[in-house]
Design an enzyme around this catalytic site. Sequence first.
Site, PDB file in Angstrom:
ATOM      1  N   CYS A   1      13.007  11.989   6.356  1.00 39.95           N
ATOM      2  CA  CYS A   1      12.918  11.780   7.799  1.00 39.95           C
ATOM      3  C   CYS A   1      14.260  12.012   8.472  1.00 39.95           C
ATOM      4  O   CYS A   1      14.322  12.320   9.669  1.00 39.95           O
ATOM      5  CB  CYS A   1      12.386  10.383   8.112  1.00 39.95           C
ATOM      6  SG  CYS A   1      13.336   9.039   7.387  1.00 39.95           S
TER       7      CYS A   1
ATOM      8  N   GLU B   1       8.063  18.278  13.811  1.00 37.91           N
ATOM      9  CA  GLU B   1       8.587  17.939  12.487  1.00 37.91           C
ATOM     10  C   GLU B   1       7.868  18.759  11.423  1.00 37.91           C
ATOM     11  O   GLU B   1       6.652  18.680  11.274  1.00 37.91           O
ATOM     12  CB  GLU B   1       8.414  16.449  12.208  1.00 37.91           C
ATOM     13  CG  GLU B   1       9.066  16.005  10.920  1.00 37.91           C
ATOM     14  CD  GLU B   1       8.974  14.508  10.703  1.00 37.91           C
ATOM     15  OE1 GLU B   1       9.947  13.914  10.226  1.00 37.91           O
ATOM     16  OE2 GLU B   1       7.910  13.926  11.009  1.00 37.91           O
TER      17      GLU B   1
ATOM     18  N   GLU C   1       8.537   2.898  11.432  1.00 33.52           N
ATOM     19  CA  GLU C   1       9.525   3.973  11.358  1.00 33.52           C
ATOM     20  C   GLU C   1       8.770   5.285  11.202  1.00 33.52           C
ATOM     21  O   GLU C   1       7.931   5.422  10.320  1.00 33.52           O
ATOM     22  CB  GLU C   1      10.470   3.753  10.167  1.00 33.52           C
ATOM     23  CG  GLU C   1      11.372   2.552  10.311  1.00 33.52           C
ATOM     24  CD  GLU C   1      12.356   2.669  11.463  1.00 33.52           C
ATOM     25  OE1 GLU C   1      12.644   3.813  11.890  1.00 33.52           O
ATOM     26  OE2 GLU C   1      12.834   1.641  11.943  1.00 33.52           O
TER      27      GLU C   1
ATOM     28  N   LYS D   1       0.853  -1.185   0.000  1.00 37.10           N
ATOM     29  CA  LYS D   1       0.000   0.000   0.000  1.00 37.10           C
ATOM     30  C   LYS D   1       0.895   1.243   0.000  1.00 37.10           C
ATOM     31  O   LYS D   1       1.437   1.631   1.021  1.00 37.10           O
ATOM     32  CB  LYS D   1      -0.904  -0.019   1.243  1.00 37.10           C
ATOM     33  CG  LYS D   1      -1.531   1.318   1.631  1.00 37.10           C
ATOM     34  CD  LYS D   1      -2.422   1.914   0.559  1.00 37.10           C
ATOM     35  CE  LYS D   1      -2.960   3.265   1.016  1.00 37.10           C
ATOM     36  NZ  LYS D   1      -1.976   4.378   0.835  1.00 37.10           N
TER      37      LYS D   1
END
Length: 493
Positions: free
Chosen positions: A283, A384, A249, A174
């Site tokens: 990231c 973030e 993650e 996905k």
Amino acid sequence: MTAYKNYIGGQWVETVSGRTYPVYNPAHKEQVVGEFQTSNAEDAGRAVTAAREALPEWANMPAPGRAAVLYKALEIMGRRAEEIATAITTEEGKPIADARGEVRRAMNIMEYAAGEGRRMFGYTTPSELPNTVAYTMKRPLGVVGIITPWNFPVAIPVWKMAPALICGNALIFKPASSTPLCAVKIAEVFEEAGLPAGVLNLVTGPGGQVGNALVEDTRVNGISFTGSTEIGTDLYANGARRLKKVQAEMGGKNAVIVLEDADMDKALGGIVQGAFGSTGQRCTATSRVIVEESVYDEFMDGLLSRTSALRVGDGIDPEVDVSPLCGPGQYEKVQEYIGVGTEEGAHLAFGGRALTGGEYDAGYYVEPTVFTDVSPDMRIAKEEIFGPVLTVFKARDLKDAIEISNSVEFGLSSSVYTRDISRAFEYINTVETGMVHVNAPTLGGEVHLPFGGLKSSGVGQREQGTEAFDFFTETITVYIDHGEAARQQARFI
């Protein structure tokens, strides 16, 4: 306009509902990349059924045989590398040089994983019982859901899929809703390589329906996820309630410490690359810089000079350094955070504008942005942003710098620039991140080493390295009594 389909049971098929959605080029937001399937839970269920049916044959194939398929996929991806890199830039927006690097990274992972086909090691050990052989072996986890983000639409899927496949699992892939073309390219590579029908299944569409269906389906044995901390923690908890193996993650707020004895030219090169390469949409991107006071002014002069020289534009142009953000949602989010930073009292030292006029009107462009006078309690210092926004702090000394670095909820990657080996090891031993760099950017990692973070940056087993193969297998302990007489000794648990 090209219409793309799901890939289920070795066939390219439409969704049950027949619904599709368009994907646009972030550098030319009126340009449609293609139409893709808007899948739902029923489509996910069909993919799981196909994977369950294909699992026994693939799991029972000797691992070197599975490796042969991966090596063939590696050759095909190499042949199609430029096509795939162009798809990354067209769909996600990153500079073409970064896209080419991403394809090379995916190929490295394929090569490494294929090599494990002859290294599926267990171990033997002496038993405490007479006439007994004791050993361990690896068995495939089973059917695994692979849920991936948009920012590395080829490398991240492959670094999950290649280890999973070599271990003998069947997959439902996905991808992020905004980067399904790259997912189609990956599926085409494995199809051409001769992967048996049903071993890899691609289902595009909204994560709320497809992803949740994979978590809730009792036939799915594991989930490998990369994405936001909020979604990842919920997915991990929901998977645990259903006794699924899950790795997640998640986010990062990566810091670089620049000490007074640093090679300033080297530090500046790594920081500018880490902060603004791929438009900060990594990231592992450098989001914070913590500079010792004695070299702060020198550092800022160099940082602003290098940042002002960056060229912003369509990533397909090889001369471009910073390309558009991936889409309207990220574009609005980055602008919102720039506004938050100024409202909180940080000094906007460079950039901060949405770029307009000429080619910029066609895409989602924001200037590389630098904030100074930042304190650790500000939102731009803690949250973030996932864009070309860098926050700069002053520190009294190494201890103060490490405290600032550790003050966030995330713990993915970090770096220090220093010539002092003692200070470097003090940093290595006290910084709270899963990946630590000395005199190098916060970016990336090597495929044969673990990738992942601490705190809110990750949960479950790490990706890449030998840990990847541990996640995608179950360890089975075997005892064989080869004696002729009945054993009288008591057995203890």
